[in-house]
Design a protein around this motif. Structure first.
Motif, PDB file in Angstrom:
ATOM      1  N   MET A  55       1.861   3.754 -15.189  1.00  0.00           N
ATOM      2  CA  MET A  55       2.171   2.991 -14.005  1.00  0.00           C
ATOM      3  C   MET A  55       3.691   2.955 -13.826  1.00  0.00           C
ATOM      4  O   MET A  55       4.426   2.776 -14.783  1.00  0.00           O
ATOM      5  CB  MET A  55       1.637   1.562 -14.168  1.00  0.00           C
ATOM      6  CG  MET A  55       1.430   0.885 -12.849  1.00  0.00           C
ATOM      7  SD  MET A  55       1.058  -0.841 -13.032  1.00  0.00           S
ATOM      8  CE  MET A  55      -0.698  -0.849 -13.054  1.00  0.00           C
ATOM      9  N   SER A  56       4.156   3.159 -12.619  1.00  0.00           N
ATOM     10  CA  SER A  56       5.598   3.189 -12.375  1.00  0.00           C
ATOM     11  C   SER A  56       6.115   1.790 -12.029  1.00  0.00           C
ATOM     12  O   SER A  56       5.351   0.895 -11.661  1.00  0.00           O
ATOM     13  CB  SER A  56       5.922   4.153 -11.250  1.00  0.00           C
ATOM     14  OG  SER A  56       5.319   3.706 -10.062  1.00  0.00           O
ATOM     15  N   GLN A  57       7.420   1.665 -12.132  1.00  0.00           N
ATOM     16  CA  GLN A  57       8.063   0.381 -11.878  1.00  0.00           C
ATOM     17  C   GLN A  57       8.415   0.256 -10.397  1.00  0.00           C
ATOM     18  O   GLN A  57       8.839   1.234  -9.770  1.00  0.00           O
ATOM     19  CB  GLN A  57       9.339   0.298 -12.722  1.00  0.00           C
ATOM     20  CG  GLN A  57       9.698  -1.085 -13.145  1.00  0.00           C
ATOM     21  CD  GLN A  57      10.903  -1.057 -14.079  1.00  0.00           C
ATOM     22  OE1 GLN A  57      11.736  -0.172 -13.995  1.00  0.00           O
ATOM     23  NE2 GLN A  57      10.973  -2.013 -14.963  1.00  0.00           N
ATOM     24  N   HIS A  58       8.245  -0.947  -9.851  1.00  0.00           N
ATOM     25  CA  HIS A  58       8.579  -1.187  -8.454  1.00  0.00           C
ATOM     26  C   HIS A  58      10.092  -1.073  -8.258  1.00  0.00           C
ATOM     27  O   HIS A  58      10.875  -1.378  -9.154  1.00  0.00           O
ATOM     28  CB  HIS A  58       8.106  -2.582  -8.034  1.00  0.00           C
ATOM     29  CG  HIS A  58       8.200  -2.824  -6.567  1.00  0.00           C
ATOM     30  ND1 HIS A  58       9.294  -3.402  -5.985  1.00  0.00           N
ATOM     31  CD2 HIS A  58       7.335  -2.541  -5.572  1.00  0.00           C
ATOM     32  CE1 HIS A  58       9.106  -3.477  -4.684  1.00  0.00           C
ATOM     33  NE2 HIS A  58       7.916  -2.967  -4.407  1.00  0.00           N
ATOM     34  N   ASN A  59      10.532  -0.624  -7.085  1.00  0.00           N
ATOM     35  CA  ASN A  59      11.953  -0.403  -6.815  1.00  0.00           C
ATOM     36  C   ASN A  59      12.805  -1.644  -7.028  1.00  0.00           C
ATOM     37  O   ASN A  59      13.965  -1.550  -7.426  1.00  0.00           O
ATOM     38  CB  ASN A  59      12.143   0.098  -5.387  1.00  0.00           C
ATOM     39  CG  ASN A  59      11.655   1.509  -5.224  1.00  0.00           C
ATOM     40  OD1 ASN A  59      11.506   2.234  -6.196  1.00  0.00           O
ATOM     41  ND2 ASN A  59      11.379   1.898  -3.985  1.00  0.00           N
ATOM     42  N   LYS A  82      14.038  -2.037 -10.734  1.00  0.00           N
ATOM     43  CA  LYS A  82      14.871  -1.011 -11.357  1.00  0.00           C
ATOM     44  C   LYS A  82      16.298  -1.506 -11.486  1.00  0.00           C
ATOM     45  O   LYS A  82      16.799  -2.234 -10.631  1.00  0.00           O
ATOM     46  CB  LYS A  82      14.812   0.283 -10.560  1.00  0.00           C
ATOM     47  CG  LYS A  82      13.441   0.938 -10.640  1.00  0.00           C
ATOM     48  CD  LYS A  82      13.431   2.265  -9.991  1.00  0.00           C
ATOM     49  CE  LYS A  82      12.034   2.861 -10.129  1.00  0.00           C
ATOM     50  NZ  LYS A  82      11.907   4.111  -9.415  1.00  0.00           N
TER      51      LYS A  82
END
Length: 52
Positions: A1-5, A8
Motif C-alpha cells: 500500500m502506498s503512502q498518501h501525498n 510524504k
C-alpha cells in the motif's frame, strides 16, 4: 500500500505560503503601512493581504 501525498516528507507543506495572517501580523503590517497608529478596538480591523 502506498503512502498518501499529504504524509510524504517533502517539506512542501511547511514552505507553502500562507494566505491568512494572524491578528498580531495584521496589526504589524498595518502599522508599517501607516494605516493605523494605535489599536483601540478588538474587532473591525481593516482587511489586509500578506506582504509579498
Amino acid at each position: 500500500m502506498s503512502q498518501h501525498n499529504s504524509f510524504k516528507s517533502g517539506g512542501s507543506a511547511s514552505s507553502k505560503k500562507r494566505s491568512v495572517l494572524k491578528r498580531f501580523e495584521r496589526i504589524d503590517l498595518l502599522r508599517k503601512r501607516g494605516q493605523i497608529k494605535e489599536v483601540t478596538r478588538v474587532t473591525a480591523l481593516p482587511k489586509t493581504k500578506p506582504a509579498e
